[in-house]
Motif scaffolding. Structure first.
Motif, PDB file in Angstrom:
ATOM      1  N   SER A   1       0.832  -1.155  -0.027  1.00  0.00           N
ATOM      2  CA  SER A   1      -0.138  -0.092   0.085  1.00  0.00           C
ATOM      3  C   SER A   1       0.858   1.310  -0.062  1.00  0.00           C
ATOM      4  CB  SER A   1      -0.982  -0.119   1.269  1.00  0.00           C
ATOM      5  OG  SER A   1      -1.666   1.079   1.228  1.00  0.00           O
ATOM      6  N   ARG A   2       0.389   2.348  -0.790  1.00  0.00           N
ATOM      7  CA  ARG A   2       1.399   3.571  -0.904  1.00  0.00           C
ATOM      8  C   ARG A   2       0.489   4.313  -0.381  1.00  0.00           C
ATOM      9  NH1 ARG A   2       3.462   3.215  -7.334  1.00  0.00           N
ATOM     10  NH2 ARG A   2       4.837   1.533  -6.963  1.00  0.00           N
ATOM     11  N   PRO A   3       1.134   5.328   0.458  1.00  0.00           N
ATOM     12  CA  PRO A   3       0.351   6.559   0.921  1.00  0.00           C
ATOM     13  C   PRO A   3       0.213   7.582  -0.232  1.00  0.00           C
ATOM     14  CG  PRO A   3       2.594   6.598   1.638  1.00  0.00           C
ATOM     15  CD  PRO A   3       2.322   5.345   1.125  1.00  0.00           C
ATOM     16  N   ARG A   4      -0.896   8.329  -0.471  1.00  0.00           N
ATOM     17  CA  ARG A   4      -0.697   9.250  -1.649  1.00  0.00           C
ATOM     18  C   ARG A   4       0.549   9.973  -1.964  1.00  0.00           C
ATOM     19  NH1 ARG A   4      -6.336  11.838  -2.766  1.00  0.00           N
ATOM     20  NH2 ARG A   4      -7.759   9.974  -1.983  1.00  0.00           N
ATOM     21  N   TRP A   5       1.421  10.265  -0.775  1.00  0.00           N
ATOM     22  CA  TRP A   5       2.774  10.917  -1.296  1.00  0.00           C
ATOM     23  C   TRP A   5       3.744  10.053  -0.227  1.00  0.00           C
ATOM     24  CZ3 TRP A   5       4.300  12.062  -5.692  1.00  0.00           C
ATOM     25  CH2 TRP A   5       5.744  12.452  -5.810  1.00  0.00           C
ATOM     26  N   PRO A   6       4.913   9.722  -0.551  1.00  0.00           N
ATOM     27  CA  PRO A   6       5.626   8.978   0.592  1.00  0.00           C
ATOM     28  C   PRO A   6       5.926  10.189   1.730  1.00  0.00           C
ATOM     29  CG  PRO A   6       6.918   9.559  -1.459  1.00  0.00           C
ATOM     30  CD  PRO A   6       5.522   9.841  -1.718  1.00  0.00           C
TER      31      PRO A   6
ATOM     32  N   ILE B   1      17.770  18.008  -4.407  1.00  0.00           N
ATOM     33  CA  ILE B   1      17.491  19.326  -5.638  1.00  0.00           C
ATOM     34  C   ILE B   1      17.290  20.335  -5.035  1.00  0.00           C
ATOM     35  CG2 ILE B   1      15.545  19.385  -7.407  1.00  0.00           C
ATOM     36  CD1 ILE B   1      15.232  16.598  -7.425  1.00  0.00           C
ATOM     37  N   ARG B   2      17.557  21.303  -5.665  1.00  0.00           N
ATOM     38  CA  ARG B   2      17.781  22.493  -5.064  1.00  0.00           C
ATOM     39  C   ARG B   2      16.308  23.366  -5.207  1.00  0.00           C
ATOM     40  NH1 ARG B   2      22.278  25.975  -7.791  1.00  0.00           N
ATOM     41  NH2 ARG B   2      21.659  27.399  -6.198  1.00  0.00           N
ATOM     42  N   PHE B   3      15.780  23.729  -4.028  1.00  0.00           N
ATOM     43  CA  PHE B   3      14.439  24.317  -3.944  1.00  0.00           C
ATOM     44  C   PHE B   3      14.592  25.029  -2.696  1.00  0.00           C
ATOM     45  CE2 PHE B   3      13.722  20.222  -2.139  1.00  0.00           C
ATOM     46  CZ  PHE B   3      12.958  20.515  -1.050  1.00  0.00           C
ATOM     47  N   ARG B   4      13.546  26.020  -2.810  1.00  0.00           N
ATOM     48  CA  ARG B   4      13.448  26.787  -1.506  1.00  0.00           C
ATOM     49  C   ARG B   4      12.159  26.325  -0.644  1.00  0.00           C
ATOM     50  NH1 ARG B   4      16.415  30.103   1.134  1.00  0.00           N
ATOM     51  NH2 ARG B   4      16.732  31.478  -0.412  1.00  0.00           N
ATOM     52  N   TRP B   5      10.987  25.820  -1.218  1.00  0.00           N
ATOM     53  CA  TRP B   5      10.046  25.320  -0.260  1.00  0.00           C
ATOM     54  C   TRP B   5       9.248  24.547  -1.189  1.00  0.00           C
ATOM     55  CZ3 TRP B   5       5.159  27.987  -1.021  1.00  0.00           C
ATOM     56  CH2 TRP B   5       5.170  29.234  -1.943  1.00  0.00           C
ATOM     57  N   VAL B   6       8.278  23.685  -0.156  1.00  0.00           N
ATOM     58  CA  VAL B   6       7.164  22.727  -0.533  1.00  0.00           C
ATOM     59  C   VAL B   6       6.095  23.436  -0.228  1.00  0.00           C
ATOM     60  CG1 VAL B   6       6.301  20.653  -0.481  1.00  0.00           C
ATOM     61  CG2 VAL B   6       8.860  21.175  -0.107  1.00  0.00           C
TER      62      VAL B   6
ATOM     63  N   LYS C   1      -0.200  15.751  10.263  1.00  0.00           N
ATOM     64  CA  LYS C   1       1.093  16.296  11.255  1.00  0.00           C
ATOM     65  C   LYS C   1       2.568  15.718  10.870  1.00  0.00           C
ATOM     66  CE  LYS C   1      -1.972  17.685  15.140  1.00  0.00           C
ATOM     67  NZ  LYS C   1      -3.011  17.828  14.294  1.00  0.00           N
ATOM     68  N   GLY C   2       2.302  14.201  10.857  1.00  0.00           N
ATOM     69  CA  GLY C   2       3.637  13.458  10.544  1.00  0.00           C
ATOM     70  C   GLY C   2       4.369  14.072   9.266  1.00  0.00           C
ATOM     71  N   TRP C   3       3.651  14.568   8.217  1.00  0.00           N
ATOM     72  CA  TRP C   3       4.274  14.937   6.956  1.00  0.00           C
ATOM     73  C   TRP C   3       4.829  16.322   7.215  1.00  0.00           C
ATOM     74  CZ3 TRP C   3       5.350  17.368   2.311  1.00  0.00           C
ATOM     75  CH2 TRP C   3       5.683  16.423   1.286  1.00  0.00           C
TER      76      TRP C   3
ATOM     77  N   GLU D   1       7.818  15.758   9.269  1.00  0.00           N
ATOM     78  CA  GLU D   1       9.073  15.562   8.738  1.00  0.00           C
ATOM     79  C   GLU D   1       9.747  16.606   8.020  1.00  0.00           C
ATOM     80  OE1 GLU D   1       9.657  11.843   6.981  1.00  0.00           O
ATOM     81  OE2 GLU D   1       8.762  10.617   8.682  1.00  0.00           O
ATOM     82  N   LEU D   2       8.934  17.263   7.494  1.00  0.00           N
ATOM     83  CA  LEU D   2       9.687  18.397   6.780  1.00  0.00           C
ATOM     84  C   LEU D   2      10.160  19.229   7.510  1.00  0.00           C
ATOM     85  CD1 LEU D   2       6.458  19.450   4.325  1.00  0.00           C
ATOM     86  CD2 LEU D   2       8.687  18.481   3.430  1.00  0.00           C
ATOM     87  N   GLU D   3       9.746  19.608   8.576  1.00  0.00           N
ATOM     88  CA  GLU D   3      10.523  20.424   9.764  1.00  0.00           C
ATOM     89  C   GLU D   3      11.751  19.593   9.876  1.00  0.00           C
ATOM     90  OE1 GLU D   3       7.727  21.064  12.613  1.00  0.00           O
ATOM     91  OE2 GLU D   3       6.164  22.284  11.464  1.00  0.00           O
ATOM     92  N   GLN D   4      11.678  18.386  10.449  1.00  0.00           N
ATOM     93  CA  GLN D   4      13.088  17.685  10.354  1.00  0.00           C
ATOM     94  C   GLN D   4      14.003  17.763   9.491  1.00  0.00           C
ATOM     95  OE1 GLN D   4      13.800  16.399  13.852  1.00  0.00           O
ATOM     96  NE2 GLN D   4      11.850  17.681  14.089  1.00  0.00           N
ATOM     97  N   ALA D   5      13.459  17.671   8.146  1.00  0.00           N
ATOM     98  CA  ALA D   5      14.508  17.931   7.031  1.00  0.00           C
ATOM     99  C   ALA D   5      14.930  19.399   6.751  1.00  0.00           C
ATOM    100  CB  ALA D   5      13.815  17.058   5.985  1.00  0.00           C
TER     101      ALA D   5
END
Length: 182
Positions: A105-110, A122-127, A137-139, A142-146
């Motif tokens: 099963s895949r989440p809608r996005w990993p 890959i170079r980027f400023r934000w998502v 909240k988990g997503w 994890e963005l904050e942790q990264a």
């Protein structure tokens, strides 16, 4: 190699080619969104009742897309087909649709740690993403942790992390936020 594998490899080759031409802007934005494609039959991978592009619940597949926007150029850099557990729990059905036994099963996005754009640095400023992702909240954690800046839609009933509180209600931060109507 079957037709599906050749087609998938060709698409991935195109995406890789696009990537090599646009990954040069540290101010770029990653745009995450999904859409439903009306699907019929029992052998179209991942088809089940979802909220679709027609604005109603119907049989469809969910495609999830990640775009890269530099402000001057934008391109699709990743995509995946959402595989709900109603499919992946039925291995016979998966095999009939050409889904390999290794696909779970895949989440809608990993989670961000599994996102190729982040993993490949890959170079980027934000998502940015809509509430389907912002509500996780988990997503967001994890963005904050990264250490990835992000802007996510959410609901007024959600809680968010702010400098002085871990789970602060959105409606307290923005008291004038309109209630959803209709």
């Amino acid at each position: 190699m079957g037709t599906r594998e050749v087609h998938g490899a060709y698409e991935q080759g195109l995406l890789n080619s696009f990537r090599s031409h646009v990954y040069m802007n540290a101010e770029a934005v990653l745009l995450l969104d999904d859409t439903g494609f009306v699907g019929e039959g029992i052998r179209s991978a991942g088809v089940q009742q979802h909220y679709g592009t027609a604005g109603r619940t119907e049989n469809c597949q969910i495609g999830v897309f990640l775009a890269y926007d530099t402000g001057r150029r934008r391109t699709l850099i990743d995509r995946r087909l959402y595989q709900p557990t109603s499919w992946t729990d039925d291995r016979t059905r998966c095999r009939q649709a050409g889904i390999d036994d290794t696909v779970g099963s895949r989440p809608r996005w990993p989670w961000p740690r599994q996102c190729r754009a982040i993993a490949e640095k890959i170079r980027f400023r934000w998502v940015t993403a809509d509430a389907a992702y912002g509500f996780s909240k988990g997503w967001r954690f994890e963005l904050e942790q990264a250490d990835v800046f992000h802007v996510m839609a959410t609901t007024r009933h959600d809680t968010v992390v702010i400098r002085w509180a871990l789970d602060h209600p959105v409606h307290d931060l923005l008291p004038g936020l309109a209630r959803k109507t209709g």
